[in-house]
Each structure stands twice: as C-alpha cells, then as structure tokens.
Design an enzyme around this catalytic site. Structure first.
Site, PDB file in Angstrom:
ATOM      1  N   CYS A  78      -6.505   0.749  17.822  1.00  0.00           N
ATOM      2  CA  CYS A  78      -6.159  -0.463  17.056  1.00  0.00           C
ATOM      3  C   CYS A  78      -6.971  -1.692  17.449  1.00  0.00           C
ATOM      4  O   CYS A  78      -7.786  -2.169  16.662  1.00  0.00           O
ATOM      5  CB  CYS A  78      -4.674  -0.765  17.196  1.00  0.00           C
ATOM      6  SG  CYS A  78      -3.654   0.494  16.441  1.00  0.00           S
TER       7      CYS A  78
ATOM      8  N   LYS B   7     -11.030  -1.878  16.909  1.00  0.00           N
ATOM      9  CA  LYS B   7     -11.513  -1.804  15.520  1.00  0.00           C
ATOM     10  C   LYS B   7     -10.881  -2.891  14.658  1.00  0.00           C
ATOM     11  O   LYS B   7     -11.499  -3.374  13.707  1.00  0.00           O
ATOM     12  CB  LYS B   7     -11.308  -0.412  14.921  1.00  0.00           C
ATOM     13  CG  LYS B   7      -9.874   0.056  14.781  1.00  0.00           C
ATOM     14  CD  LYS B   7      -9.436   0.204  13.335  1.00  0.00           C
ATOM     15  CE  LYS B   7      -8.023   0.755  13.279  1.00  0.00           C
ATOM     16  NZ  LYS B   7      -7.229   0.269  12.187  1.00  0.00           N
TER      17      LYS B   7
ATOM     18  N   GLY C 183      -8.608  -0.867  24.764  1.00  0.00           N
ATOM     19  CA  GLY C 183      -9.215   0.187  23.950  1.00  0.00           C
ATOM     20  C   GLY C 183      -8.177   0.700  22.987  1.00  0.00           C
ATOM     21  O   GLY C 183      -7.239  -0.012  22.636  1.00  0.00           O
TER      22      GLY C 183
ATOM     23  N   ARG D 133      -9.173   7.381  22.006  1.00  0.00           N
ATOM     24  CA  ARG D 133     -10.047   6.666  21.076  1.00  0.00           C
ATOM     25  C   ARG D 133     -10.473   5.338  21.708  1.00  0.00           C
ATOM     26  O   ARG D 133      -9.654   4.571  22.160  1.00  0.00           O
ATOM     27  CB  ARG D 133      -9.321   6.395  19.746  1.00  0.00           C
ATOM     28  CG  ARG D 133      -9.149   7.642  18.890  1.00  0.00           C
ATOM     29  CD  ARG D 133      -8.354   7.346  17.647  1.00  0.00           C
ATOM     30  NE  ARG D 133      -6.979   6.987  17.966  1.00  0.00           N
ATOM     31  CZ  ARG D 133      -6.101   6.510  17.080  1.00  0.00           C
ATOM     32  NH1 ARG D 133      -6.463   6.318  15.829  1.00  0.00           N
ATOM     33  NH2 ARG D 133      -4.869   6.232  17.448  1.00  0.00           N
TER      34      ARG D 133
ATOM     35  N   ASP E 295       0.487  15.321   4.831  1.00  0.00           N
ATOM     36  CA  ASP E 295      -0.850  15.089   5.393  1.00  0.00           C
ATOM     37  C   ASP E 295      -1.776  16.170   4.855  1.00  0.00           C
ATOM     38  O   ASP E 295      -1.337  17.294   4.601  1.00  0.00           O
ATOM     39  CB  ASP E 295      -0.801  15.144   6.930  1.00  0.00           C
ATOM     40  CG  ASP E 295      -1.980  14.433   7.584  1.00  0.00           C
ATOM     41  OD1 ASP E 295      -1.769  13.394   8.231  1.00  0.00           O
ATOM     42  OD2 ASP E 295      -3.120  14.922   7.420  1.00  0.00           O
TER      43      ASP E 295
ATOM     44  N   LYS F 200      -4.489   3.941  27.784  1.00  0.00           N
ATOM     45  CA  LYS F 200      -3.412   3.278  28.529  1.00  0.00           C
ATOM     46  C   LYS F 200      -2.424   4.359  28.943  1.00  0.00           C
ATOM     47  O   LYS F 200      -2.457   5.470  28.408  1.00  0.00           O
ATOM     48  CB  LYS F 200      -2.734   2.207  27.679  1.00  0.00           C
ATOM     49  CG  LYS F 200      -1.980   2.744  26.472  1.00  0.00           C
ATOM     50  CD  LYS F 200      -1.185   1.623  25.825  1.00  0.00           C
ATOM     51  CE  LYS F 200      -0.234   2.148  24.789  1.00  0.00           C
ATOM     52  NZ  LYS F 200       0.537   1.100  24.145  1.00  0.00           N
TER      53      LYS F 200
ATOM     54  N   GLU G  47       2.931  -2.430  10.506  1.00  0.00           N
ATOM     55  CA  GLU G  47       3.597  -1.715  11.596  1.00  0.00           C
ATOM     56  C   GLU G  47       3.090  -2.289  12.912  1.00  0.00           C
ATOM     57  O   GLU G  47       1.901  -2.439  13.099  1.00  0.00           O
ATOM     58  CB  GLU G  47       3.212  -0.229  11.475  1.00  0.00           C
ATOM     59  CG  GLU G  47       3.784   0.646  12.518  1.00  0.00           C
ATOM     60  CD  GLU G  47       5.297   0.543  12.546  1.00  0.00           C
ATOM     61  OE1 GLU G  47       5.925   0.819  11.517  1.00  0.00           O
ATOM     62  OE2 GLU G  47       5.842   0.166  13.606  1.00  0.00           O
ATOM     63  N   PHE G  48       4.001  -2.592  13.828  1.00  0.00           N
ATOM     64  CA  PHE G  48       3.586  -3.203  15.099  1.00  0.00           C
ATOM     65  C   PHE G  48       3.808  -2.272  16.279  1.00  0.00           C
ATOM     66  O   PHE G  48       3.834  -2.718  17.424  1.00  0.00           O
ATOM     67  CB  PHE G  48       4.356  -4.513  15.327  1.00  0.00           C
ATOM     68  CG  PHE G  48       4.184  -5.494  14.196  1.00  0.00           C
ATOM     69  CD1 PHE G  48       3.004  -6.198  14.046  1.00  0.00           C
ATOM     70  CD2 PHE G  48       5.194  -5.695  13.258  1.00  0.00           C
ATOM     71  CE1 PHE G  48       2.829  -7.096  12.997  1.00  0.00           C
ATOM     72  CE2 PHE G  48       5.031  -6.583  12.209  1.00  0.00           C
ATOM     73  CZ  PHE G  48       3.846  -7.292  12.068  1.00  0.00           C
ATOM     74  N   LEU G  49       4.017  -0.990  16.010  1.00  0.00           N
ATOM     75  CA  LEU G  49       4.380  -0.094  17.116  1.00  0.00           C
ATOM     76  C   LEU G  49       3.261   0.030  18.144  1.00  0.00           C
ATOM     77  O   LEU G  49       2.077  -0.047  17.818  1.00  0.00           O
ATOM     78  CB  LEU G  49       4.791   1.287  16.610  1.00  0.00           C
ATOM     79  CG  LEU G  49       3.777   2.219  15.950  1.00  0.00           C
ATOM     80  CD1 LEU G  49       2.888   2.917  16.959  1.00  0.00           C
ATOM     81  CD2 LEU G  49       4.521   3.243  15.139  1.00  0.00           C
TER      82      LEU G  49
HETATM   83  C1  UDX Z   1      -1.546  -2.396  19.886  1.00  0.00           C
HETATM   84  C2  UDX Z   1      -0.508  -3.497  19.623  1.00  0.00           C
HETATM   85  O1  UDX Z   1       0.142  -3.848  20.859  1.00  0.00           O
HETATM   86  C3  UDX Z   1       0.528  -3.014  18.612  1.00  0.00           C
HETATM   87  O2  UDX Z   1       1.450  -4.051  18.325  1.00  0.00           O
HETATM   88  C4  UDX Z   1      -0.202  -2.583  17.345  1.00  0.00           C
HETATM   89  O3  UDX Z   1       0.724  -2.062  16.413  1.00  0.00           O
HETATM   90  C5  UDX Z   1      -1.258  -1.540  17.654  1.00  0.00           C
HETATM   91  O4  UDX Z   1      -2.146  -2.021  18.657  1.00  0.00           O
HETATM   92  P1  UDX Z   1      -1.559  -0.151  21.315  1.00  0.00           P
HETATM   93  O5  UDX Z   1      -2.935   0.108  20.791  1.00  0.00           O
HETATM   94  O6  UDX Z   1      -0.583   0.985  21.347  1.00  0.00           O
HETATM   95  O7  UDX Z   1      -0.849  -1.296  20.479  1.00  0.00           O
HETATM   96  O8  UDX Z   1      -1.747  -0.663  22.817  1.00  0.00           O
HETATM   97  P2  UDX Z   1      -1.383  -1.950  23.674  1.00  0.00           P
HETATM   98  O9  UDX Z   1      -0.186  -1.687  24.478  1.00  0.00           O
HETATM   99  O10 UDX Z   1      -1.405  -3.183  22.855  1.00  0.00           O
HETATM  100  O11 UDX Z   1      -2.622  -1.965  24.678  1.00  0.00           O
HETATM  101  C6  UDX Z   1      -3.954  -2.111  24.170  1.00  0.00           C
HETATM  102  C7  UDX Z   1      -4.977  -2.061  25.263  1.00  0.00           C
HETATM  103  O12 UDX Z   1      -4.957  -3.264  26.009  1.00  0.00           O
HETATM  104  C8  UDX Z   1      -4.820  -0.936  26.280  1.00  0.00           C
HETATM  105  O13 UDX Z   1      -6.091  -0.353  26.517  1.00  0.00           O
HETATM  106  C9  UDX Z   1      -4.304  -1.640  27.521  1.00  0.00           C
HETATM  107  O14 UDX Z   1      -4.672  -0.975  28.697  1.00  0.00           O
HETATM  108  C10 UDX Z   1      -4.990  -2.990  27.398  1.00  0.00           C
HETATM  109  N1  UDX Z   1      -4.305  -4.066  28.117  1.00  0.00           N
HETATM  110  C11 UDX Z   1      -3.044  -4.439  27.769  1.00  0.00           C
HETATM  111  C12 UDX Z   1      -4.960  -4.748  29.143  1.00  0.00           C
HETATM  112  O15 UDX Z   1      -6.124  -4.442  29.469  1.00  0.00           O
HETATM  113  N2  UDX Z   1      -4.310  -5.769  29.796  1.00  0.00           N
HETATM  114  C13 UDX Z   1      -3.058  -6.145  29.474  1.00  0.00           C
HETATM  115  O16 UDX Z   1      -2.540  -7.083  30.113  1.00  0.00           O
HETATM  116  C14 UDX Z   1      -2.395  -5.469  28.439  1.00  0.00           C
END
Ligand code: UDX
Length: 437
Positions: free
Chosen positions: A264, A267, A261, A334, A30, A327, A148-150
C-alpha cells in the site's frame, strides 16, 4: 443481506469472511482458481492472524462460498470491488485494469437497485468515471466508494470493528439509498457508534490516499530525523518519545528504521503524485517524492552500515538477515525493505542466510538466489554480521548471550531500532541502530 465480493486477495478474502461472520450471505469471487480452491477448502492463501478461524466458521454456517464465475454475483444486492491497484509497469501511476475489468464483468449480472461498492485504493476521479460506465449500461445499479483502512496483521479486527467508515455516494436520492444500503451492511459497526463520514466520490477516494500519504510522511519524517541524529549523536528513540508526548504529534508511526514497504504505502504515494501531476497540481504533493526518497535511502543506509561493520570483504562474509516480510504479523513481501536489504547484500556477493516466521515462502518465489532457513540458530551460526530488518517478537526475544556464542563476529545492525542496545552490548555485541548512539 446478500453480498458479493469481487477480488479475494488480502482485502477481499478478509472482507468476504468478515461480512459472512457478521451474518450476511456472501459469495467471494476471483479469477484465480488456485486462490478460490484454497479459500473454499478453508485455507487462506496468505497469512493473516484470525482469518482461518472466521473463514472456517463462516463457511460452516453456510453463509460464505467462493467462486471463479462472476455470474455467481447475480442476486446479491451489494457488490464490493476489492481487486488490486498495483503500480503500473514503467510508471508511478496505479494500474486500474483489474478494477475496470471487475466492473465490466459485473455489469451483465447487475439488477436495478443493486449497489456496486468500490473498496480498492484508486486515483481520485475513478469513481465518477465508473459511475458513468454503470449508468451507461442501463442496468439500474448505482455506485458508492467505501475506502478500506485495514492494516495487514490486524485485518480481521479492522474489518469487523473499523475505526471509521467513509461512504462516497452520488448526490440526491441515489446517494441516500446507497448510504442506507451501506448502513445495513455495516449494521454492527453502526450499532457500535463507529464514526461515519458520508461524502462525495472525490473526497472518499482522496481520504484513503491522504491517510496513507500522511502515515508515509510521518515515517519518513522520523527517518530523516534519525539521519540527523546519526551525525549529531542524538538518540532518535528518545526524541520520538519526547515529541510523541505532544498529543498533536502522537507517538505512533514514529519508529525510525529501514522504512515502510508493503502493498500500500509505497505504491499509493507514487500513484497520488502521478494523479496530482495529471490534474496539473503536481507541486501540491511534490513533497511525497522526498518522502519516497528518504524511505528508499534507509535501505541503502542499512546495507552501507553492514558493509562498514564487516571485518572482511562482503563477498567473503556470511550475513544473517532476520526478517523478510514488510512488517511483523504478515507474510507479505511486496516492496519489503527487509527482503530488499537481503537481496542487495546478496548482490554484493555476501553469503546471505535469511529467516522469517512467515515470509520465507513468498521470498523464495521472488528471490530463489537467497538461502533461507526456518531456524534462527542456523541463520546465526558462523555469521560475520547480523542484520535485523523486521521486528518480529521471535527476534526481539533472542538472548544476546546465546546468540553471541553462535556467530563468528558479534555485530548486530538493528534496522528496526527494536532491541535493547545496552543488553546486547553487555553480551559483547557491537550494536548499531539507526540514529541511536
Ligand atoms: C497501511 C495503512 O496503515 C492502512 O491503513 C491501509 O489500509 C493500508 O496501508 P499496512 O500496509 O498493512 O497498512 O501497514 P502499516 O502497518 O501501515 O505499516 C506500513 C509500513 O510502515 C511497514 O513496513 C512498517 O514496518 C513501516 N513502519 C510503520 C515504520 O517503518 N515505522 C513506523 O513507526 C510504523
């Protein structure tokens, strides 16, 4: 195998550590010296459950090291690109400057037969363009796209045991070679019969944005229903349970609240819309603008509910905000709806005190004007209203009787529909959820 991972943020740091944990010899690179120093000292620069453990054990094994010098990528057979693709300033499109810079800086260190593997989320068409750049350099390396789907909070598990693998590879022998190299990298997932889709670049790129667009749509769908529930007296949680029993729909990602929010979903749906417009098919995904609008509206809704619930002007009120990260299980703020609500209330003159188990440090850097506390008790004390915006277990476990004795006025706005409304009401609270009578 010898691997390099370019970019050591949420994605790259986890990927580098997980790959070393799985037995590969990995260098994480990095340009941010502070980040590299922290990782090299065994301390991740962000909160991710399970990461400190695998980082420490992989470094102790001698299979993982970190560097700010891209020349250290030389000698690796597979080079992962895990740099960020944030939203461009003043536009909805993705900023690809970090991806482009990573590939450019890697070129002089690539050898014939090496494989460059893009993991960053990019607009469709990027991989084909980058493959051209690599080919034109004459280095003899090739490119694959492996989205990547993490999920943050579960990143270690999602990387070590992914629910599926997608390889976007070139046609012909080069593609077969690339898939074989990736199968070797992911040997443990292969042995676990992880579903694998080997496809072209465009499909691999689109799989990622389509998955995130679908998830965002699902959340905005239930939030739209919760707006209707509000004006009709229906109960959104029971509605979600009932439709969720239909296997075709499924209950996950149907929790109504202050919205999505993070780094990912917001944006990615914007970049997808911008790319579709560039391709002349903006109308195909114009519904994503509505998904975005519904999502952003939920933040206003929570702020408006708070203003309405207060028994005094907002600029004279102390508002306790429970939650800052986007979350639970994450310190990422972010595009966090929780932080946004806190900032909006502060902007209206409220004396906002906010708490979060992990998100305070990052929030303070962005918004020093808010008052932060690590104590739930201090946050609640003498509050004129309480707003819950991130569903951390610590907040769900708050005893409403104990909390009622701390606040000035027992009003709670449950921006995640996560509390037991009956228990809070029984303890004397005015409980307000989203789409919950
Ligand atoms: C997401 C995708 O799930 C993941 O597969 C991808 O690789 C990256 O983007 P992430 O950003 O870590 O992952 O969060 P995620 O668990 O998907 O939650 C996203 C947002 O949705 C959070 O702010 C969460 O609070 C909100 N959310 C989720 C809701 O408001 N309601 C729900 O039922 C589920």
């Amino acid at each position: 195998m010898k691997l390099s991972v370019i970019g050591c943020g949420y994605l790259g740091a986890v990927h580098a550590s997980a790959m070393a944990e799985l037995g590969h010899d990995v260098v994480g690179i990095d340009i941010d010296a502070r980040k590299i120093d922290q990782l090299a000292a065994g301390t991740p620069p962000f909160y991710e459950p399970g990461l400190p453990e695998i980082l420490t054990s992989a470094m102790a094994s001698g299979r993982l090291r970190f560097s700010t010098d891209i020349a250290d990528a030389a000698g690796a057979q597979v080079h992962f690109i895990g740099v960020g693709t944030p939203q461009k300033a003043g536009s909805h499109a993705a900023d690809l400057s970090y991806v482009d810079a990573a590939v450019q800086s890697l070129l002089p260190h690539l050898a014939a037969g090496d494989l460059v593997v893009g993991k960053s989320t990019v607009p469709v068409g990027t991989a084909a363009r980058l493959a051209g750049v690599i080919e034109a350099s004459g280095c003899g390396a090739s490119l694959a796209w492996n989205p990547e789907f993490l999920r943050e909070g579960f990143a270690v598990k999602d990387t070590i045991s992914p629910d599926r693998l997608v390889y976007g590879v070139p046609a012909g022998a080069a593609g077969e070679h690339a898939a074989a190299q990736l199968n070797e990298v992911y040997a443990s997932a292969m042995a676990a019969q992880t579903p694998l889709i080997v496809t072209d670049y465009a499909t691999a790129e689109l799989v990622k944005v389509a998955a995130n667009a679908f998830l965002a749509t699902k959340i905005s769908f239930i939030n739209a229903m919760s707006e209707i529930a509000d004006v009709s007296g229906a109960n959104i949680t029971e509605l979600a349970d009932a439709i969720g029993f239909d296997n075709r729909i499924g209950r996950r990602f149907l929790n109504a609240g202050v919205g999505f929010g993070g780094g990912c979903l917001p944006k990615d749906i914007r970049a997808f819309t911008a790319r579709a417009e560039e391709l002349g098919r903006g109308e195909s995904v114009s519904f994503l603008k509505e998904v975005d609008a519904i999502n952003m509206r939920q933040r206003q809704r929570v702020v408006a509910m708070t203003l309405q619930a207060l028994d005094k002007p907002v600029y004279t009120a102390k508002v306790a905000v429970l939650g800052l990260s986007f979350k639970p299980h994450s310190d990422d703020v972010r595009d966090s709806p929780a932080l946004d609500v806190a900032v909006q209330l502060r902007g209206l003159g409220a004396d906002v005190m906010a708490t979060d188990p992990q998100g305070i440090e990052n929030s303070r850097l962005r918004h020093p004007q808010l008052t932060y506390s690590t104590s739930i008790e201090e946050t609640l004390r003498a509050a004129d209203a309480v707003v819950l915006v991130t569903e951390w277990a610590e907040f769900k476990q708050i005893d409403p009787v104990w909390a009622a004795a701390l606040v000035r006025v027992p009003i709670i706005i449950d921006g995640r529909n996560t509390l037991d409304a009956a228990a809070w009401r029984a303890a004397g609270w005015i409980y307000l959820g989203l789409g919950r009578p």
